[in-house]
Design a protein around this motif. Structure first.
Motif, PDB file in Angstrom:
ATOM      1  N   TRP A   1       0.767  -1.160   0.015  1.00  0.00           N
ATOM      2  CA  TRP A   1      -0.083  -0.090  -0.108  1.00  0.00           C
ATOM      3  C   TRP A   1       0.825   1.195   0.022  1.00  0.00           C
ATOM      4  CZ3 TRP A   1      -0.228   3.768   3.691  1.00  0.00           C
ATOM      5  CH2 TRP A   1      -1.527   4.752   3.530  1.00  0.00           C
ATOM      6  N   GLN A   2       0.435   2.143  -0.890  1.00  0.00           N
ATOM      7  CA  GLN A   2       1.435   3.525  -0.760  1.00  0.00           C
ATOM      8  C   GLN A   2       0.924   4.688  -0.276  1.00  0.00           C
ATOM      9  OE1 GLN A   2       3.394   3.638  -4.663  1.00  0.00           O
ATOM     10  NE2 GLN A   2       3.874   5.749  -4.258  1.00  0.00           N
ATOM     11  N   GLY A   3      -0.393   4.749  -0.377  1.00  0.00           N
ATOM     12  CA  GLY A   3      -1.181   5.744   0.164  1.00  0.00           C
ATOM     13  C   GLY A   3      -2.723   5.852  -0.282  1.00  0.00           C
ATOM     14  N   THR A   4      -3.386   6.793   0.215  1.00  0.00           N
ATOM     15  CA  THR A   4      -4.751   7.164   0.008  1.00  0.00           C
ATOM     16  C   THR A   4      -4.869   8.522  -0.727  1.00  0.00           C
ATOM     17  OG1 THR A   4      -5.449   5.729   1.971  1.00  0.00           O
ATOM     18  CG2 THR A   4      -6.949   7.030   1.039  1.00  0.00           C
ATOM     19  N   LEU A   5      -5.569   8.832  -1.507  1.00  0.00           N
ATOM     20  CA  LEU A   5      -5.926  10.237  -2.258  1.00  0.00           C
ATOM     21  C   LEU A   5      -7.666  10.460  -1.898  1.00  0.00           C
ATOM     22  CD1 LEU A   5      -4.604   9.128  -5.926  1.00  0.00           C
ATOM     23  CD2 LEU A   5      -3.698  10.421  -4.249  1.00  0.00           C
ATOM     24  N   GLU A   6      -7.640  11.765  -1.953  1.00  0.00           N
ATOM     25  CA  GLU A   6      -9.035  12.300  -1.879  1.00  0.00           C
ATOM     26  C   GLU A   6      -9.990  11.669  -2.973  1.00  0.00           C
ATOM     27  OE1 GLU A   6      -8.515  16.637  -2.144  1.00  0.00           O
ATOM     28  OE2 GLU A   6      -8.003  16.756  -0.260  1.00  0.00           O
ATOM     29  N   ALA A   7     -11.250  11.592  -2.438  1.00  0.00           N
ATOM     30  CA  ALA A   7     -12.258  10.916  -3.273  1.00  0.00           C
ATOM     31  C   ALA A   7     -12.752  11.707  -4.535  1.00  0.00           C
ATOM     32  CB  ALA A   7     -13.352  10.639  -2.332  1.00  0.00           C
ATOM     33  N   SER A   8     -12.535  13.073  -4.202  1.00  0.00           N
ATOM     34  CA  SER A   8     -12.873  14.061  -5.137  1.00  0.00           C
ATOM     35  C   SER A   8     -11.972  13.843  -6.319  1.00  0.00           C
ATOM     36  CB  SER A   8     -12.816  15.435  -4.805  1.00  0.00           C
ATOM     37  OG  SER A   8     -11.728  15.836  -4.397  1.00  0.00           O
ATOM     38  N   LEU A   9     -10.666  13.755  -6.144  1.00  0.00           N
ATOM     39  CA  LEU A   9      -9.695  13.263  -7.523  1.00  0.00           C
ATOM     40  C   LEU A   9      -9.994  11.984  -7.987  1.00  0.00           C
ATOM     41  CD1 LEU A   9      -7.146  14.635  -8.637  1.00  0.00           C
ATOM     42  CD2 LEU A   9      -5.810  13.205  -7.181  1.00  0.00           C
ATOM     43  N   VAL A  10     -10.390  11.191  -7.269  1.00  0.00           N
ATOM     44  CA  VAL A  10     -10.685   9.809  -7.684  1.00  0.00           C
ATOM     45  C   VAL A  10     -11.990   9.816  -8.644  1.00  0.00           C
ATOM     46  CG1 VAL A  10     -11.071   7.162  -7.352  1.00  0.00           C
ATOM     47  CG2 VAL A  10      -9.265   8.498  -6.261  1.00  0.00           C
ATOM     48  N   ASP A  11     -12.906  10.460  -8.265  1.00  0.00           N
ATOM     49  CA  ASP A  11     -14.257  10.726  -8.864  1.00  0.00           C
ATOM     50  C   ASP A  11     -13.756  11.402 -10.289  1.00  0.00           C
ATOM     51  OD1 ASP A  11     -15.512   9.671  -6.768  1.00  0.00           O
ATOM     52  OD2 ASP A  11     -16.235  11.726  -5.719  1.00  0.00           O
ATOM     53  N   GLN A  12     -13.145  12.603 -10.043  1.00  0.00           N
ATOM     54  CA  GLN A  12     -12.536  13.302 -11.370  1.00  0.00           C
ATOM     55  C   GLN A  12     -11.994  12.046 -12.354  1.00  0.00           C
ATOM     56  OE1 GLN A  12      -9.874  16.298 -11.049  1.00  0.00           O
ATOM     57  NE2 GLN A  12      -9.554  16.414 -13.125  1.00  0.00           N
ATOM     58  N   VAL A  13     -11.319  11.178 -12.171  1.00  0.00           N
ATOM     59  CA  VAL A  13     -10.737  10.283 -12.938  1.00  0.00           C
ATOM     60  C   VAL A  13     -11.560   9.363 -13.404  1.00  0.00           C
ATOM     61  CG1 VAL A  13      -9.223   8.349 -12.995  1.00  0.00           C
ATOM     62  CG2 VAL A  13      -8.183  10.569 -11.986  1.00  0.00           C
ATOM     63  N   THR A  14     -12.603   9.124 -12.553  1.00  0.00           N
ATOM     64  CA  THR A  14     -13.526   7.997 -13.066  1.00  0.00           C
ATOM     65  C   THR A  14     -14.709   8.700 -13.841  1.00  0.00           C
ATOM     66  OG1 THR A  14     -13.428   6.831 -10.686  1.00  0.00           O
ATOM     67  CG2 THR A  14     -15.413   6.639 -11.866  1.00  0.00           C
ATOM     68  N   SER A  15     -14.777   9.897 -13.814  1.00  0.00           N
ATOM     69  CA  SER A  15     -15.818  10.581 -14.750  1.00  0.00           C
ATOM     70  C   SER A  15     -15.145  10.792 -16.034  1.00  0.00           C
ATOM     71  CB  SER A  15     -16.027  12.065 -14.020  1.00  0.00           C
ATOM     72  OG  SER A  15     -16.921  12.790 -14.876  1.00  0.00           O
ATOM     73  N   THR A  16     -13.722  11.139 -16.032  1.00  0.00           N
ATOM     74  CA  THR A  16     -13.210  11.182 -17.486  1.00  0.00           C
ATOM     75  C   THR A  16     -12.898   9.916 -18.182  1.00  0.00           C
ATOM     76  OG1 THR A  16     -11.752  13.058 -16.301  1.00  0.00           O
ATOM     77  CG2 THR A  16     -10.934  11.730 -18.404  1.00  0.00           C
ATOM     78  N   LEU A  17     -12.917   8.794 -17.269  1.00  0.00           N
ATOM     79  CA  LEU A  17     -12.913   7.503 -17.939  1.00  0.00           C
ATOM     80  C   LEU A  17     -14.252   7.115 -18.662  1.00  0.00           C
ATOM     81  CD1 LEU A  17     -11.780   4.636 -18.410  1.00  0.00           C
ATOM     82  CD2 LEU A  17     -12.260   3.990 -16.161  1.00  0.00           C
ATOM     83  N   THR A  18     -15.371   7.456 -17.774  1.00  0.00           N
ATOM     84  CA  THR A  18     -16.740   7.219 -18.201  1.00  0.00           C
ATOM     85  C   THR A  18     -16.924   7.863 -19.278  1.00  0.00           C
ATOM     86  OG1 THR A  18     -17.419   6.873 -16.073  1.00  0.00           O
ATOM     87  CG2 THR A  18     -19.063   7.155 -17.446  1.00  0.00           C
ATOM     88  N   SER A  19     -16.422   9.134 -19.580  1.00  0.00           N
ATOM     89  CA  SER A  19     -16.710   9.913 -20.716  1.00  0.00           C
ATOM     90  C   SER A  19     -16.141   9.209 -21.667  1.00  0.00           C
ATOM     91  CB  SER A  19     -16.553  11.472 -20.511  1.00  0.00           C
ATOM     92  OG  SER A  19     -15.057  11.496 -20.430  1.00  0.00           O
ATOM     93  N   TYR A  20     -14.737   8.946 -21.674  1.00  0.00           N
ATOM     94  CA  TYR A  20     -14.242   7.976 -22.809  1.00  0.00           C
ATOM     95  C   TYR A  20     -14.859   6.709 -23.174  1.00  0.00           C
ATOM     96  CZ  TYR A  20      -9.963  10.925 -21.382  1.00  0.00           C
ATOM     97  OH  TYR A  20      -9.170  11.886 -21.326  1.00  0.00           O
ATOM     98  N   LEU A  21     -15.299   6.207 -22.145  1.00  0.00           N
ATOM     99  CA  LEU A  21     -16.120   4.803 -22.697  1.00  0.00           C
ATOM    100  C   LEU A  21     -17.371   5.048 -23.249  1.00  0.00           C
ATOM    101  CD1 LEU A  21     -15.329   2.963 -19.474  1.00  0.00           C
ATOM    102  CD2 LEU A  21     -14.219   2.602 -21.710  1.00  0.00           C
TER     103      LEU A  21
END
Length: 113
Positions: free
Chosen positions: A88-108
């Motif tokens: 385990w290396q760390g934990t990121l803020e949920a809002s940043l992971v939400d941004q990545v997920t939203s970007t991925l979803t728009s690509y798909l």
């Protein structure tokens, strides 16, 4: 150890070969099939010349971090087995992971938001 959405783990990199590892950010939560055994992840990179990378500001690390400034790569999706995670290396803020997920979803979905 229980892995959670927003965790950054270090593990096998199938894109480079069996001897290579890299940091990955977990996107899924416990509703994902096989959660705990397999995780939907995107890689972190220190590269910064690709358009569309999501920078990780230092303040976005709740715990842990990286030795160099890093970015999330929303278009490179992988499933990582628990057995392939080294640590385990760390934990990121949920809002940043939400941004990545939203970007991925728009690509798909074939749209740009």
């Amino acid at each position: 150890m229980t892995r959670e959405r927003t965790d950054v783990v270090y593990g096998a990199d199938p894109f480079k070969g069996d001897q290579y590892s890299r940091p990955w950010c977990i996107l899924n939560d416990e509703q994902y099939p096989f959660h705990g055994d397999q995780f939907l992840v995107v890689p972190l990179t220190t590269k910064n010349w690709y358009d569309g990378l999501v920078p990780i500001p230092e303040r976005a690390w709740i715990n842990g971090g990286t030795p160099e400034p890093s970015n999330l790569v929303p278009w490179t999706v992988h499933t990582l087995d628990e057995a392939d995670i080294e640590f385990w290396q760390g934990t990121l803020e949920a809002s940043l992971v939400d941004q990545v997920t939203s970007t991925l979803t728009s690509y798909l979905a074939g749209r740009s938001d």
